[in-house]
Design a protein around this motif. Structure first.
Motif, PDB file in Angstrom:
ATOM      1  N   VAL A  18      28.331  41.542  22.590  1.00  0.00           N
ATOM      2  CA  VAL A  18      29.220  40.372  22.645  1.00  0.00           C
ATOM      3  C   VAL A  18      30.665  40.826  22.791  1.00  0.00           C
ATOM      4  N   SER A  19      31.046  41.844  22.026  1.00  0.00           N
ATOM      5  CA  SER A  19      32.403  42.377  22.115  1.00  0.00           C
ATOM      6  C   SER A  19      32.681  42.911  23.515  1.00  0.00           C
ATOM      7  N   LEU A  20      31.745  43.654  24.075  1.00  0.00           N
ATOM      8  CA  LEU A  20      31.890  44.188  25.423  1.00  0.00           C
ATOM      9  C   LEU A  20      32.000  43.063  26.448  1.00  0.00           C
ATOM     10  N   TYR A  21      31.175  42.059  26.300  1.00  0.00           N
ATOM     11  CA  TYR A  21      31.206  40.907  27.212  1.00  0.00           C
ATOM     12  C   TYR A  21      32.587  40.269  27.207  1.00  0.00           C
ATOM     13  N   LEU A  22      33.132  40.035  26.006  1.00  0.00           N
ATOM     14  CA  LEU A  22      34.452  39.408  25.886  1.00  0.00           C
ATOM     15  C   LEU A  22      35.545  40.279  26.496  1.00  0.00           C
ATOM     16  N   LYS A  23      35.471  41.601  26.297  1.00  0.00           N
ATOM     17  CA  LYS A  23      36.469  42.500  26.878  1.00  0.00           C
ATOM     18  C   LYS A  23      36.418  42.461  28.403  1.00  0.00           C
ATOM     19  N   ILE A  24      35.226  42.482  28.951  1.00  0.00           N
ATOM     20  CA  ILE A  24      35.074  42.428  30.415  1.00  0.00           C
ATOM     21  C   ILE A  24      35.593  41.104  30.946  1.00  0.00           C
ATOM     22  N   ARG A  25      35.238  40.024  30.276  1.00  0.00           N
ATOM     23  CA  ARG A  25      35.690  38.704  30.717  1.00  0.00           C
ATOM     24  C   ARG A  25      37.211  38.606  30.654  1.00  0.00           C
ATOM     25  N   ASP A  26      37.821  39.112  29.601  1.00  0.00           N
ATOM     26  CA  ASP A  26      39.283  39.106  29.475  1.00  0.00           C
ATOM     27  C   ASP A  26      39.932  39.907  30.601  1.00  0.00           C
ATOM     28  N   LYS A  27      39.350  41.055  30.929  1.00  0.00           N
ATOM     29  CA  LYS A  27      39.896  41.887  32.002  1.00  0.00           C
ATOM     30  C   LYS A  27      39.803  41.157  33.337  1.00  0.00           C
ATOM     31  N   LYS A  28      38.704  40.453  33.566  1.00  0.00           N
ATOM     32  CA  LYS A  28      38.554  39.671  34.793  1.00  0.00           C
ATOM     33  C   LYS A  28      39.635  38.603  34.889  1.00  0.00           C
ATOM     34  N   VAL A  29      39.905  37.927  33.783  1.00  0.00           N
ATOM     35  CA  VAL A  29      40.943  36.903  33.762  1.00  0.00           C
ATOM     36  C   VAL A  29      42.303  37.523  34.062  1.00  0.00           C
ATOM     37  N   GLU A  30      42.575  38.658  33.447  1.00  0.00           N
ATOM     38  CA  GLU A  30      43.845  39.353  33.672  1.00  0.00           C
ATOM     39  C   GLU A  30      43.999  39.732  35.149  1.00  0.00           C
ATOM     40  N   LEU A  31      42.955  40.318  35.722  1.00  0.00           N
ATOM     41  CA  LEU A  31      43.011  40.727  37.129  1.00  0.00           C
ATOM     42  C   LEU A  31      43.142  39.519  38.055  1.00  0.00           C
ATOM     43  N   THR A  32      42.421  38.461  37.755  1.00  0.00           N
ATOM     44  CA  THR A  32      42.476  37.251  38.568  1.00  0.00           C
ATOM     45  C   THR A  32      43.873  36.643  38.517  1.00  0.00           C
ATOM     46  N   THR A  33      44.461  36.594  37.347  1.00  0.00           N
ATOM     47  CA  THR A  33      45.815  36.047  37.192  1.00  0.00           C
ATOM     48  C   THR A  33      46.819  36.874  37.991  1.00  0.00           C
ATOM     49  N   THR A  34      46.725  38.191  37.884  1.00  0.00           N
ATOM     50  CA  THR A  34      47.627  39.075  38.631  1.00  0.00           C
ATOM     51  C   THR A  34      47.437  38.869  40.130  1.00  0.00           C
ATOM     52  N   PHE A  35      46.183  38.832  40.567  1.00  0.00           N
ATOM     53  CA  PHE A  35      45.896  38.638  41.984  1.00  0.00           C
ATOM     54  C   PHE A  35      46.456  37.316  42.487  1.00  0.00           C
ATOM     55  N   ARG A  36      46.226  36.243  41.742  1.00  0.00           N
ATOM     56  CA  ARG A  36      46.688  34.920  42.179  1.00  0.00           C
ATOM     57  C   ARG A  36      48.203  34.850  42.286  1.00  0.00           C
ATOM     58  N   LYS A  37      48.907  35.493  41.361  1.00  0.00           N
ATOM     59  CA  LYS A  37      50.378  35.518  41.424  1.00  0.00           C
ATOM     60  C   LYS A  37      50.839  36.243  42.685  1.00  0.00           C
ATOM     61  N   LYS A  38      50.243  37.399  42.962  1.00  0.00           N
ATOM     62  CA  LYS A  38      50.624  38.162  44.152  1.00  0.00           C
ATOM     63  C   LYS A  38      50.225  37.414  45.423  1.00  0.00           C
ATOM     64  N   GLU A  39      49.055  36.791  45.394  1.00  0.00           N
ATOM     65  CA  GLU A  39      48.600  36.020  46.552  1.00  0.00           C
ATOM     66  C   GLU A  39      49.541  34.844  46.807  1.00  0.00           C
ATOM     67  N   GLU A  40      49.981  34.196  45.744  1.00  0.00           N
ATOM     68  CA  GLU A  40      50.911  33.072  45.880  1.00  0.00           C
ATOM     69  C   GLU A  40      52.236  33.531  46.504  1.00  0.00           C
ATOM     70  N   GLU A  41      52.712  34.699  46.074  1.00  0.00           N
ATOM     71  CA  GLU A  41      53.949  35.250  46.660  1.00  0.00           C
ATOM     72  C   GLU A  41      53.767  35.501  48.156  1.00  0.00           C
ATOM     73  N   LEU A  42      52.641  36.101  48.530  1.00  0.00           N
ATOM     74  CA  LEU A  42      52.369  36.376  49.938  1.00  0.00           C
ATOM     75  C   LEU A  42      52.196  35.088  50.740  1.00  0.00           C
ATOM     76  N   ASN A  43      51.520  34.104  50.164  1.00  0.00           N
ATOM     77  CA  ASN A  43      51.347  32.818  50.850  1.00  0.00           C
ATOM     78  C   ASN A  43      52.689  32.131  51.084  1.00  0.00           C
ATOM     79  N   THR A  44      53.601  32.245  50.124  1.00  0.00           N
ATOM     80  CA  THR A  44      54.937  31.677  50.288  1.00  0.00           C
ATOM     81  C   THR A  44      55.654  32.348  51.454  1.00  0.00           C
TER      82      THR A  44
END
Length: 139
Positions: A18-44
């Protein structure tokens, strides 16, 4: 429990999984957030360039331009929607124009319909059910 009957989960430990699952899920959220911010900058930036190219076409009355880097051209893209679904539904039925709609089933509405009408099964309806796991963080 005998050692022979131990599952992988038992060997590793459910709490660790369960702990591992939560860590992986948190990392996915972090990466997705970073990607979306950079993608938004490029789209602009892309929108700014596209806007400038569209304005060039408008100002010059030219529909396409060839450069050493590539060619750009402007086209008209139409989008259709309705603000009056009741009238649109009547129109579709009146003109037998069901192909104006996309072919997909609204998942939660179908689930509700089948729950309320278990004896009514549309021909050709396929159902796929699978177990999933939901993990919630400790509060």
């Amino acid at each position: 429990m005998e050692n022979d009957a131990m599952t992988d989960a038992d060997k590793i430990g459910i709490d660790k999984l369960v702990s591992l699952y939560l860590k992986i899920r948190d990392k996915k959220v972090e990466l997705t957030t970073t990607f979306r911010k950079k993608e938004e900058e490029l789209n602009t930036k892309l929108d700014t360039v596209k806007s400038t190219l569209l304005q060039h076409c408008k100002d010059t009355g030219i529909e396409s331009v060839r450069t050493t880097s590539g060619t750009f051209y402007r086209t008209v893209k139409n989008k259709y929607w309705t603000s009056d679904w009741e009238s649109m539904s009547k129109f579709i039925v009146e003109h037998k124009a069901v192909d104006l709609l996309e072919k997909r089933i609204h998942q939660s509405n179908m689930k509700q319909f089948l729950e309320e009408n278990p004896e009514e099964l549309p021909a050709g309806l396929n159902v796929e059910a699978e177990y999933t796991i939901t993990v919630r963080r400790k509060k």
